[in-house]
Write an enzyme that holds these catalytic residues in place. Structure first.
Site, PDB file in Angstrom:
ATOM      1  N   HIS A 296      10.881   0.439   1.218  1.00 15.52           N
ATOM      2  CA  HIS A 296      10.289   1.131   2.377  1.00 15.52           C
ATOM      3  C   HIS A 296       8.954   0.471   2.759  1.00 15.52           C
ATOM      4  CE1 HIS A 296       9.228   5.049   4.567  1.00 15.52           C
ATOM      5  NE2 HIS A 296       8.097   4.373   4.554  1.00 15.52           N
ATOM      6  N   GLU A 297       8.110   0.217   1.750  1.00 13.30           N
ATOM      7  CA  GLU A 297       6.777  -0.333   2.046  1.00 13.30           C
ATOM      8  C   GLU A 297       6.861  -1.798   2.492  1.00 13.30           C
ATOM      9  OE1 GLU A 297       4.780   1.880   2.449  1.00 13.30           O
ATOM     10  OE2 GLU A 297       5.556   3.449   1.140  1.00 13.30           O
TER      11      GLU A 297
ATOM     12  N   GLN B 239      -0.316   0.586   7.778  1.00 11.02           N
ATOM     13  CA  GLN B 239      -0.434   2.034   8.000  1.00 11.02           C
ATOM     14  C   GLN B 239      -1.877   2.523   7.978  1.00 11.02           C
ATOM     15  OE1 GLN B 239       2.691   3.024   4.844  1.00 11.02           O
ATOM     16  NE2 GLN B 239       2.924   4.686   6.325  1.00 11.02           N
TER      17      GLN B 239
ATOM     18  N   HIS C 287       7.503  -2.024   6.078  1.00 12.45           N
ATOM     19  CA  HIS C 287       6.295  -1.861   6.905  1.00 12.45           C
ATOM     20  C   HIS C 287       5.605  -3.199   7.153  1.00 12.45           C
ATOM     21  CE1 HIS C 287       5.756   2.385   7.625  1.00 12.45           C
ATOM     22  NE2 HIS C 287       5.900   2.699   6.349  1.00 12.45           N
TER      23      HIS C 287
ATOM     24  N   CYS D  23       7.710   9.414   5.984  1.00  9.55           N
ATOM     25  CA  CYS D  23       6.697   8.365   6.075  1.00  9.55           C
ATOM     26  C   CYS D  23       5.419   8.983   6.616  1.00  9.55           C
ATOM     27  CB  CYS D  23       7.201   7.281   7.023  1.00  9.55           C
ATOM     28  SG  CYS D  23       6.034   5.942   7.292  1.00  9.55           S
ATOM     29  N   LEU D  24       4.280   8.634   6.011  1.00  9.31           N
ATOM     30  CA  LEU D  24       3.014   9.212   6.471  1.00  9.31           C
ATOM     31  C   LEU D  24       2.726   8.839   7.926  1.00  9.31           C
ATOM     32  CD1 LEU D  24       0.630   8.822   3.389  1.00  9.31           C
ATOM     33  CD2 LEU D  24       2.028  10.780   4.082  1.00  9.31           C
TER      34      LEU D  24
ATOM     35  N   GLY E  60       3.435   6.217  -1.467  1.00 11.34           N
ATOM     36  CA  GLY E  60       3.406   4.793  -1.167  1.00 11.34           C
ATOM     37  C   GLY E  60       2.756   4.578   0.189  1.00 11.34           C
TER      38      GLY E  60
HETATM   39 ZN    ZN Z   1       6.276   4.546   5.550  1.00  5.71          ZN
END
Ligand code: ZN
Length: 179
Positions: A137-138, A55, A141, A95-96, A50
């Site tokens: 989660h997304e 990001q 962001h 998380c990336l 995701g």
């Molecule tokens: Zn993340």
């Protein structure tokens, strides 16, 4: 690419864009779809499931999710908003944008989410399990919230320590660039 589609790349903590409220998308057009496709590429390169637009340095309310590993279709969600939450479940997240950081996070078990798809159509989805977790989660962001803000109390110290290390190494890198 025109001026509306800047070169996108993965943004890592403590980049300030990760703390910004992303803006509503007014029109689903070619440049936006191109950006969403670029988000998928960046996500795959980094082995994520995701990714949210901030990001990749784009402060717009767009997220992409690929949970085919969990037998789900691929999603592009534009202006997503959670309209219902049910239950509670805790699981580990990463998380990336927070490399090497992991922690237990409580989320709603099931969510109903309203969003606009890549064709510009309004949609509603009932999600549970991993997909529900990824969506929450997304969407966080898009509101400048990181999973690290939500980790269980017992892990807070360790996670904060990891965040300080990330911030420190980013500082070192920018010093090296300046040299
Ligand atoms: Zn993340």
């Amino acid at each position: 690419m025109g001026k509306d589609t800047p070169k996108l790349s993965l943004v890592v903590y403590p980049a300030s864009i990760l703390r910004k409220q992303a803006t509503i998308v007014k029109t689903v057009d070619g440049p936006l779809i191109k950006a969403a496709d670029a988000m998928f590429s960046i996500m795959y390169e980094n082995h994520g499931v995701g990714l949210a637009a901030p990001q990749v340095g784009m402060s717009k309310r767009v997220l992409v999710i690929d949970l085919r590993q969990d037998d789900q279709p691929i999603y592009v969600m534009i202006n997503p908003r959670i309209t219902k939450r049910e239950g509670e479940t805790e699981a580990e997240e990463g998380c990336l944008s927070l490399p090497e950081v992991f922690g237990q996070v409580k989320r709603a078990e099931r969510v109903e989410v309203a969003y606009v798809d890549r064709e510009g159509e309004e949609r509603t989805l009932l999600a549970e399990g991993l997909l529900a977790r990824a969506i929450q989660h997304e969407i966080d962001h898009l509101n400048g919230v990181l999973f690290a803000d939500r980790v269980a109390e017992a892990q807070k110290k360790l996670v904060d320590q990891k965040l300080r290390e990330l911030a420190e190494s980013a500082k070192q890198k920018s010093k090296e660039h300046a040299r």
